[in-house]
Design a protein around this motif. Structure first.
Motif, PDB file in Angstrom:
ATOM      1  N   ARG A  80       0.734  -1.136   0.120  1.00  0.00           N
ATOM      2  CA  ARG A  80       0.027  -0.185   0.059  1.00  0.00           C
ATOM      3  C   ARG A  80       0.968   1.260  -0.121  1.00  0.00           C
ATOM      4  O   ARG A  80       0.529   2.246  -0.604  1.00  0.00           O
ATOM      5  CB  ARG A  80      -0.884  -0.039   1.343  1.00  0.00           C
ATOM      6  N   THR A  81       1.901   1.196   0.631  1.00  0.00           N
ATOM      7  CA  THR A  81       2.779   2.431   0.531  1.00  0.00           C
ATOM      8  C   THR A  81       3.205   2.862  -0.416  1.00  0.00           C
ATOM      9  O   THR A  81       3.216   3.949  -1.128  1.00  0.00           O
ATOM     10  CB  THR A  81       3.864   2.409   1.985  1.00  0.00           C
ATOM     11  N   ASP A  82       3.786   1.610  -1.309  1.00  0.00           N
ATOM     12  CA  ASP A  82       4.277   1.844  -2.496  1.00  0.00           C
ATOM     13  C   ASP A  82       3.386   2.439  -3.619  1.00  0.00           C
ATOM     14  O   ASP A  82       3.590   3.011  -4.478  1.00  0.00           O
ATOM     15  CB  ASP A  82       5.140   0.662  -3.022  1.00  0.00           C
ATOM     16  N   TYR A  83       2.174   1.956  -3.398  1.00  0.00           N
ATOM     17  CA  TYR A  83       1.081   2.258  -4.434  1.00  0.00           C
ATOM     18  C   TYR A  83       0.625   3.663  -3.947  1.00  0.00           C
ATOM     19  O   TYR A  83       0.608   4.370  -5.164  1.00  0.00           O
ATOM     20  CB  TYR A  83      -0.137   1.354  -4.079  1.00  0.00           C
ATOM     21  N   HIS A  84       0.561   4.053  -2.917  1.00  0.00           N
ATOM     22  CA  HIS A  84       0.065   5.546  -2.694  1.00  0.00           C
ATOM     23  C   HIS A  84       1.076   6.457  -3.040  1.00  0.00           C
ATOM     24  O   HIS A  84       1.169   7.631  -3.659  1.00  0.00           O
ATOM     25  CB  HIS A  84      -0.060   5.752  -1.217  1.00  0.00           C
ATOM     26  N   ALA A  85       2.599   6.050  -2.919  1.00  0.00           N
ATOM     27  CA  ALA A  85       3.703   6.773  -3.483  1.00  0.00           C
ATOM     28  C   ALA A  85       3.499   6.876  -5.208  1.00  0.00           C
ATOM     29  O   ALA A  85       3.723   7.957  -5.754  1.00  0.00           O
ATOM     30  CB  ALA A  85       4.830   6.284  -2.982  1.00  0.00           C
ATOM     31  N   ALA A  86       3.375   5.913  -5.653  1.00  0.00           N
ATOM     32  CA  ALA A  86       3.514   5.581  -7.062  1.00  0.00           C
ATOM     33  C   ALA A  86       2.124   6.636  -7.754  1.00  0.00           C
ATOM     34  O   ALA A  86       2.456   7.363  -8.672  1.00  0.00           O
ATOM     35  CB  ALA A  86       3.202   4.251  -7.614  1.00  0.00           C
ATOM     36  N   ALA A  87       1.013   6.475  -6.997  1.00  0.00           N
ATOM     37  CA  ALA A  87      -0.205   7.284  -7.455  1.00  0.00           C
ATOM     38  C   ALA A  87       0.235   8.609  -7.271  1.00  0.00           C
ATOM     39  O   ALA A  87      -0.243   9.545  -8.130  1.00  0.00           O
ATOM     40  CB  ALA A  87      -1.501   6.834  -6.831  1.00  0.00           C
ATOM     41  N   ALA A  88       0.587   9.298  -6.300  1.00  0.00           N
ATOM     42  CA  ALA A  88       1.161  10.621  -5.989  1.00  0.00           C
ATOM     43  C   ALA A  88       2.004  11.126  -7.022  1.00  0.00           C
ATOM     44  O   ALA A  88       1.919  12.050  -7.675  1.00  0.00           O
ATOM     45  CB  ALA A  88       1.578  10.684  -4.655  1.00  0.00           C
ATOM     46  N   ASP A  89       3.171  10.328  -7.349  1.00  0.00           N
ATOM     47  CA  ASP A  89       4.220  10.516  -8.246  1.00  0.00           C
ATOM     48  C   ASP A  89       3.623  10.895  -9.763  1.00  0.00           C
ATOM     49  O   ASP A  89       3.726  11.681 -10.391  1.00  0.00           O
ATOM     50  CB  ASP A  89       5.429   9.492  -8.219  1.00  0.00           C
ATOM     51  N   ALA A  90       2.393  10.012  -9.995  1.00  0.00           N
ATOM     52  CA  ALA A  90       1.825  10.167 -11.224  1.00  0.00           C
ATOM     53  C   ALA A  90       0.614  11.245 -11.194  1.00  0.00           C
ATOM     54  O   ALA A  90       0.354  11.253 -12.371  1.00  0.00           O
ATOM     55  CB  ALA A  90       1.246   8.713 -11.559  1.00  0.00           C
ATOM     56  N   GLY A  91       0.422  11.824 -10.279  1.00  0.00           N
ATOM     57  CA  GLY A  91      -0.841  12.670 -10.113  1.00  0.00           C
ATOM     58  C   GLY A  91      -2.117  11.835 -10.355  1.00  0.00           C
ATOM     59  O   GLY A  91      -3.136  12.557 -10.758  1.00  0.00           O
ATOM     60  N   LEU A  92      -2.022  10.630  -9.978  1.00  0.00           N
ATOM     61  CA  LEU A  92      -3.359   9.968 -10.008  1.00  0.00           C
ATOM     62  C   LEU A  92      -4.428   9.941  -8.865  1.00  0.00           C
ATOM     63  O   LEU A  92      -3.730   9.034  -7.896  1.00  0.00           O
ATOM     64  CB  LEU A  92      -3.077   8.556 -10.634  1.00  0.00           C
ATOM     65  N   PRO A  93      -5.452  10.550  -8.981  1.00  0.00           N
ATOM     66  CA  PRO A  93      -6.445  10.308  -7.634  1.00  0.00           C
ATOM     67  C   PRO A  93      -6.768   8.902  -7.246  1.00  0.00           C
ATOM     68  O   PRO A  93      -6.951   8.085  -8.362  1.00  0.00           O
ATOM     69  CB  PRO A  93      -7.590  11.294  -7.698  1.00  0.00           C
ATOM     70  N   ILE A  94      -6.827   8.316  -6.120  1.00  0.00           N
ATOM     71  CA  ILE A  94      -7.197   7.241  -5.660  1.00  0.00           C
ATOM     72  C   ILE A  94      -8.454   6.870  -5.006  1.00  0.00           C
ATOM     73  O   ILE A  94      -8.937   7.752  -4.301  1.00  0.00           O
ATOM     74  CB  ILE A  94      -6.082   6.284  -5.180  1.00  0.00           C
TER      75      ILE A  94
END
Length: 275
Positions: free
Chosen positions: A133-147
């Motif tokens: 989950r931590t990696d996912y949240h970081a990847a989404a933030a880097d990509a500017g992708l809301p989750i």
């Protein structure tokens, strides 16, 4: 990026409709997506089909199987979104992808980047292992992708509710019942209102409630509990299935379904221009 479900003060509610990409077939789905946009529907929760979902009942599982049999995979769905998204005026697309079926074989950050690049407005990653989950949240933030995050009324612990509220950036999906979609009883409205209120104290993103919402009456009851939006899955998927099996116009049948469940505030009228 525009908010999925604008806050309302009129007693209305936002509407999110679930469909599997590929059921109906993608060319028909394209017409259906534009119809939803013209009708002013706020959100399409579009699933990359995956088999044997433990959280879905027979209606959605049959739908996923039809789409899988047609060969629809993540790359096809992202290409579809990339094609249709620029022509939409209001409808937002939240992609639902299963980690094991669609993401696991590849680096998580690569997949998240591709999803963001397609024009998807938000991502719900199903059955993601907690360790990622931590990696996912970081990847989404880097990509500017809301989750989209999820939690369960009456089942999720306070810690899980807090985590869902803290990490949601598109909307928070509150599941009204623990069980399989399409098989749930009517929501426990008194208890549901308390859970919505608890989450409202912890997040500023919209709260959408799903499972057990089949009719306008259901939707109005859930909205009365304080939810910003309702998510409708099996009832709409069943309309697609019935239209396909009877050889009827899927888009016309689904438009009738939208009319039957949308809020009675005059907002779901055809809008054929931007705005």
């Amino acid at each position: 990026m525009a908010e999925f479900f604008p806050r309302r003060g009129d007693g209305g509610y936002g509407l999110a409709l679930f469909l599997n990409a590929g059921d109906p077939p993608l060319p028909v789905l394209e017409d259906l997506v534009h119809m939803l946009d013209e009708r002013g529907v706020e959100c399409l929760e579009l699933a990359v089909p995956f088999p044997d979902s433990v959280t879905d009942g027979p209606t959605i599982r049959r739908s996923a199987r039809r789409a899988l049999d047609a060969g629809v995979e993540l790359a096809d769905v992202l290409a579809f979104v990339e094609r249709v998204r620029p022509g939409l005026h209001r409808l937002r697309i939240a992609l639902l992808a299963d980690w094991s079926h669609s993401v696991k074989p590849r680096p998580l950050a690569d997949v998240v980047g591709e999803v963001a690049g397609s024009g998807v407005d938000g991502l719900l990653l199903h059955a993601l292992p907690p360790r990622l989950r931590t990696d996912y949240h970081a990847a989404a933030a880097d990509a500017g992708l809301p989750i989209v995050t999820t939690c369960y009324h009456g089942v999720s612990s306070p810690r899980v509710l807090d985590e869902a509220a803290a990490n949601a950036s598109a909307y928070l999906y509150l599941v009204a019942h623990y069980g399989r979609s399409g098989t749930s009883a009517a929501p426990d409205l008194a208890g549901l209102a308390g859970t919505v209120a608890t989450l409202r104290e912890r997040t500023a993103v919209p709260i959408a409630v799903g499972f057990g919402v089949r009719t306008r009456q259901d939707a109005e009851s859930v909205a009365g509990c304080g939810a910003d939006a309702v998510i409708v899955g099996s009832a709409g998927v069943a309309r697609v299935e019935n239209a396909l099996s009877a050889g009827r116009d899927v888009v016309a049948d689904f438009e009738d379904f939208v009319s039957s469940i949308a809020a009675r505030d005059g907002e779901y009228t055809q809008i054929r221009t931007g705005g």
